[in-house]
Write a protein that holds these residues in place. Structure first.
Motif, PDB file in Angstrom:
ATOM      1  N   UNK A  53      24.960  40.750  43.892  1.00 41.27           N
ATOM      2  CA  UNK A  53      24.795  41.729  42.817  1.00 41.27           C
ATOM      3  C   UNK A  53      25.195  41.157  41.461  1.00 41.27           C
ATOM      4  N   UNK A  54      26.363  40.520  41.380  1.00 44.75           N
ATOM      5  CA  UNK A  54      26.878  40.082  40.074  1.00 44.75           C
ATOM      6  C   UNK A  54      27.121  38.580  39.978  1.00 44.75           C
ATOM      7  N   UNK A  55      26.969  37.863  41.069  1.00 48.11           N
ATOM      8  CA  UNK A  55      27.217  36.425  41.036  1.00 48.11           C
ATOM      9  C   UNK A  55      28.598  36.086  41.577  1.00 48.11           C
ATOM     10  N   UNK A  56      28.881  34.801  41.718  1.00 53.18           N
ATOM     11  CA  UNK A  56      30.179  34.400  42.266  1.00 53.18           C
ATOM     12  C   UNK A  56      31.326  34.754  41.322  1.00 53.18           C
ATOM     13  N   UNK A  57      32.487  35.059  41.881  1.00 52.91           N
ATOM     14  CA  UNK A  57      33.619  35.425  41.025  1.00 52.91           C
ATOM     15  C   UNK A  57      34.143  34.212  40.263  1.00 52.91           C
ATOM     16  N   UNK A  58      34.705  34.473  39.098  1.00 51.93           N
ATOM     17  CA  UNK A  58      35.260  33.388  38.283  1.00 51.93           C
ATOM     18  C   UNK A  58      36.654  33.000  38.729  1.00 51.93           C
ATOM     19  N   UNK A  59      37.366  33.916  39.305  1.00 55.71           N
ATOM     20  CA  UNK A  59      38.732  33.645  39.740  1.00 55.71           C
ATOM     21  C   UNK A  59      38.903  33.915  41.217  1.00 55.71           C
ATOM     22  N   UNK A  60      40.118  33.685  41.679  1.00 60.47           N
ATOM     23  CA  UNK A  60      40.414  33.828  43.095  1.00 60.47           C
ATOM     24  C   UNK A  60      40.911  35.235  43.435  1.00 60.47           C
ATOM     25  N   UNK A  61      41.297  36.001  42.450  1.00 57.67           N
ATOM     26  CA  UNK A  61      41.954  37.277  42.729  1.00 57.67           C
ATOM     27  C   UNK A  61      41.014  38.334  43.259  1.00 57.67           C
ATOM     28  N   UNK A  62      39.784  38.365  42.803  1.00 60.65           N
ATOM     29  CA  UNK A  62      38.849  39.403  43.263  1.00 60.65           C
ATOM     30  C   UNK A  62      38.580  39.314  44.762  1.00 60.65           C
ATOM     31  N   UNK A  63      38.200  38.164  45.309  1.00 60.32           N
ATOM     32  CA  UNK A  63      37.984  38.146  46.766  1.00 60.32           C
ATOM     33  C   UNK A  63      39.279  38.287  47.560  1.00 60.32           C
ATOM     34  N   UNK A  64      40.387  37.812  47.013  1.00 60.60           N
ATOM     35  CA  UNK A  64      41.660  37.916  47.736  1.00 60.60           C
ATOM     36  C   UNK A  64      42.120  39.365  47.835  1.00 60.60           C
ATOM     37  N   UNK A  65      42.097  40.077  46.746  1.00 66.68           N
ATOM     38  CA  UNK A  65      42.546  41.474  46.754  1.00 66.68           C
ATOM     39  C   UNK A  65      41.566  42.343  47.550  1.00 66.68           C
ATOM     40  N   UNK A  66      40.270  42.097  47.366  1.00 58.07           N
ATOM     41  CA  UNK A  66      39.278  42.856  48.134  1.00 58.07           C
ATOM     42  C   UNK A  66      39.413  42.632  49.629  1.00 58.07           C
ATOM     43  N   UNK A  67      39.633  41.387  50.029  1.00 60.57           N
ATOM     44  CA  UNK A  67      39.802  41.086  51.440  1.00 60.57           C
ATOM     45  C   UNK A  67      41.047  41.727  52.024  1.00 60.57           C
ATOM     46  N   UNK A  68      42.147  41.681  51.284  1.00 52.63           N
ATOM     47  CA  UNK A  68      43.386  42.301  51.776  1.00 52.63           C
ATOM     48  C   UNK A  68      43.204  43.802  51.932  1.00 52.63           C
ATOM     49  N   UNK A  69      42.552  44.438  50.973  1.00 50.51           N
ATOM     50  CA  UNK A  69      42.344  45.888  51.078  1.00 50.51           C
ATOM     51  C   UNK A  69      41.458  46.249  52.268  1.00 50.51           C
ATOM     52  N   UNK A  70      40.424  45.475  52.518  1.00 53.19           N
ATOM     53  CA  UNK A  70      39.570  45.731  53.680  1.00 53.19           C
ATOM     54  C   UNK A  70      40.351  45.516  54.974  1.00 53.19           C
ATOM     55  N   UNK A  71      41.172  44.468  55.028  1.00 55.56           N
ATOM     56  CA  UNK A  71      41.995  44.215  56.209  1.00 55.56           C
ATOM     57  C   UNK A  71      43.018  45.307  56.448  1.00 55.56           C
ATOM     58  N   UNK A  72      43.617  45.803  55.382  1.00 51.14           N
ATOM     59  CA  UNK A  72      44.597  46.888  55.513  1.00 51.14           C
ATOM     60  C   UNK A  72      43.924  48.141  56.054  1.00 51.14           C
ATOM     61  N   UNK A  73      42.750  48.458  55.546  1.00 47.77           N
ATOM     62  CA  UNK A  73      42.037  49.638  56.047  1.00 47.77           C
ATOM     63  C   UNK A  73      41.643  49.469  57.504  1.00 47.77           C
TER      64      UNK A  73
END
Length: 87
Positions: A53-73
């Motif tokens: 949708x928007x292209x690869x992220x510029x930093x590491x925080x977006x996939x890290x935080x998104x992944x942790x939230x999905x794992x927590x759920x």
């Protein structure tokens, strides 16, 4: 390269999030292997759709935080809220 790293970071952080939550709530009908698999696949699907949708992220925080939230759920919905029986 950023795309592959974002996918790896999202999947591994989802697994970590699921493990942390299931360590706090160990009783549940779903085996831990399935919880980690579902969390990783969910994070991969979410990250691939975001990258498309928007292209690869510029930093590491977006996939890290998104992944942790999905794992927590995934961990929360796979576990019971009851305490384990005392032995």
């Amino acid at each position: 390269m950023r795309t592959a790293l974002a996918l790896i970071i999202a999947a591994t952080s989802a697994i970590v999030g699921a493990i942390v939550v299931r360590a706090r709530r160990p009783t549940g009908p779903v085996p831990m292997g399935w919880v980690m698999t579902v969390a990783a696949l969910g994070a991969l699907v979410a990250e691939v759709s975001t990258i498309l949708w928007v292209g690869p992220p510029r930093g590491v925080w977006q996939p890290a935080i998104g992944g942790v939230l999905i794992g927590v759920m995934a961990g929360i919905f796979s576990a019971r809220n009851k305490k384990p029986p005392k032995e």
